[in-house]
Design an enzyme around this catalytic site. Structure first.
Site, short mmCIF file in Angstrom:
data_model
loop_
_atom_site.label_atom_id
_atom_site.label_comp_id
_atom_site.label_asym_id
_atom_site.label_seq_id
_atom_site.Cartn_x
_atom_site.Cartn_y
_atom_site.Cartn_z
N HIS A 1 34.51 44.77 55.08
CA HIS A 1 34.60 45.70 56.59
C HIS A 1 33.22 45.47 57.11
O HIS A 1 32.06 45.72 56.57
CB HIS A 1 34.77 47.01 55.81
CG HIS A 1 34.62 48.25 56.82
ND1 HIS A 1 34.74 49.51 56.61
CD2 HIS A 1 34.63 48.04 58.32
CE1 HIS A 1 34.78 50.28 57.74
NE2 HIS A 1 34.74 49.26 58.91
N SER B 1 36.56 51.00 47.12
CA SER B 1 35.18 50.77 47.95
C SER B 1 33.91 50.74 47.02
O SER B 1 33.58 51.70 46.53
CB SER B 1 34.86 51.59 49.14
OG SER B 1 33.60 51.58 49.61
N ASP C 1 31.65 46.86 51.92
CA ASP C 1 31.24 47.55 52.97
C ASP C 1 29.95 47.22 53.62
O ASP C 1 28.90 47.25 52.91
CB ASP C 1 31.37 49.38 53.01
CG ASP C 1 32.35 50.07 52.96
OD1 ASP C 1 33.07 49.92 54.08
OD2 ASP C 1 32.79 50.80 51.95
N HIS D 1 37.07 46.60 48.41
CA HIS D 1 36.70 46.77 49.74
C HIS D 1 35.50 46.74 49.52
O HIS D 1 34.53 47.45 49.10
CB HIS D 1 37.32 48.17 50.10
CG HIS D 1 36.95 48.38 51.40
ND1 HIS D 1 37.61 48.28 52.59
CD2 HIS D 1 35.90 49.35 52.08
CE1 HIS D 1 37.09 48.49 53.84
NE2 HIS D 1 35.86 49.29 53.41
N ASP E 1 40.23 54.80 56.03
CA ASP E 1 39.13 54.59 55.13
C ASP E 1 37.98 55.64 55.29
O ASP E 1 37.65 56.15 56.49
CB ASP E 1 38.45 53.36 55.62
CG ASP E 1 36.96 52.93 54.88
OD1 ASP E 1 36.47 53.62 53.84
OD2 ASP E 1 36.38 52.07 55.41
N MET F 1 30.56 46.48 59.33
CA MET F 1 30.18 47.49 60.23
C MET F 1 28.73 46.90 60.80
O MET F 1 27.56 47.51 60.26
CB MET F 1 29.87 48.78 59.38
CG MET F 1 31.24 49.50 59.15
SD MET F 1 31.24 50.35 57.72
CE MET F 1 31.45 49.53 56.15
N MET G 1 26.84 46.97 56.09
CA MET G 1 26.54 47.56 57.33
C MET G 1 24.76 46.99 57.68
O MET G 1 24.08 46.33 56.68
CB MET G 1 26.11 48.99 56.71
CG MET G 1 27.44 49.43 56.20
SD MET G 1 27.24 51.46 55.95
CE MET G 1 28.67 51.87 55.14
N MET H 1 39.49 54.35 60.61
CA MET H 1 38.47 55.32 60.20
C MET H 1 38.79 56.64 60.14
O MET H 1 38.82 57.17 61.22
CB MET H 1 37.02 54.89 60.94
CG MET H 1 36.64 53.40 60.51
SD MET H 1 36.10 53.03 58.66
CE MET H 1 35.09 54.38 58.15
#
Ligand code: DX5
Ligand code: ZN
Length: 226
Positions: free
Chosen positions: A66, A8, A35, A33, A175, A68, A37, A137
Site C-alpha cells: 500500500h 498489516s 504500509d 499488507h 483498511d 501512501m 509512507m 480507506m
C-alpha cells in the site's frame, strides 16, 4: 467470492518482523499488507523498498503493498523488483491513473487503487475496468489504531456497484479500524480483503487473532445483500 485476511505489519514489532509474519501465517493470513509512507502524502514515515525486499525472503503469501506516497510512479519498478505481488496507489496523487495502473499490470503485478475517506467513489468511474483491487480507506491514512469511519460501509456498497456495472469482479479491500466488530459489517457490504493491524499484532496471540477475525468476518457473509 473469497474472504481474505491481510495483516498489516505496521502494528507489529519492527525488531521482529519475521516472527510477526510467521505468527500471522500460522493463523492463516492470506496476504501480508505493507504500509509504505513518505511523510508527504501522509503525516508519517514508515518503511520502504529494502524492507519489502527482506520481507519477501521470509513471506510465503503474497505481499500487498500500500503506497501512501506522493509520487508512486517513481518507485513502481523498485517495489516490483523487491517482491510486491500487488501495488496499491492512491487516486488522490495520480493525474494519469490509467497510465499508472496499466504500467503496474505490465510489470506482471496486480494493480490496486486506494480511496481516502473524503475521495468520492466517482473517482473510479473511468478506470473501473482497469483495476484488480480497490482499497476503501476506512480511516484517514497515516497511522494504525484509529477509529473506523462508519460512512465507509455505504462506500463499499457503492464501489461494488460501480465495479459490477463495469463487469469487473475485482475484490474490494478495506483498511483501518477493522476488528471483530467491524469485520462482519464490511463483509456484508461487499468487502473481500480485510486489512487489520492493531486487531492482530497488538494482541498476545496474533495467530489466534487472525483466526478470530476470519471467523467474525465469515459471519458477515450470511447477511450479505446483493
Ligand atoms: C493506515 C494503514 C493501515 C493500518 C491499519 O494508514 O493504511 O493499513 O495499518 O491499522 P489498524 O488495523 O490498526 O487500523
Ligand atoms: Zn494500509
Amino acid at each position: 467470492m473469497t474472504l481474505r485476511i491481510a495483516p498489516s505489519i505496521l502494528a507489529a514489532d519492527f525488531t521482529a518482523l519475521g516472527d510477526a509474519i510467521r505468527a500471522a501465517e500460522r493463523g492463516g493470513a492470506d496476504l501480508i499488507h505493507v504500509d509504505v509512507m513518505d511523510g508527504h502524502f501522509v503525516p508519517n514515515i514508515t518503511i520502504g523498498v529494502p524492507v519489502v525486499r527482506s520481507l519477501k525472503r521470509v513471506v510465503t503469501v503474497p505481499l500487498d503493498v500500500h503506497l501512501m506516497i506522493a509520487d508512486p510512479d517513481r518507485f513502481l519498478d523498485a517495489f516490483a523488483e523487491a517482491g510486491a505481488a500487488t501495488l496499491i496507489v492512491h487516486a488522490e496523487v495520480l493525474p494519469h491513473l490509467h497510465r499508472t495502473l496499466t504500467y503496474i499490470r505490465s510489470l506482471g503485478l496486480r494493480a490496486g487503487v486506494a480511496l481516502n475517506p473524503s475521495t468520492p467513489v466517482v473517482a473510479l468511474e473511468e478506470i473501473a475496468g482497469n483495476v484488480d483491487q480497490v482499497l476503501v480507506m476506512s480511516v484517514n491514512p497515516g497511522f494504525g489504531g484509529q477509529t473506523f469511519i462508519r460512512r465507509s460501509i455505504a462506500k463499499i456498497r457503492a464501489v461494488r456497484g460501480l465495479l459490477d456495472a463495469a463487469g469487473n469482479a475485482a475484490p474490494i479491500e478495506v483498511d483501518g479500524g477493522i476488528d471483530r466488530d467491524t469485520a462482519p459489517e464490511v463483509v456484508a457490504a461487499g468487502a473481500e480483503i480485510l486489512v487489520a493491524g492493531s486487531a492482530i499484532f497488538r494482541t498476545a496471540d496474533p495467530s489466534a487473532a487472525v483466526r478470530e477475525l476470519r471467523a467474525a468476518a465469515t459471519a458477515g457473509l450470511g447477511v450479505r445483500r446483493p
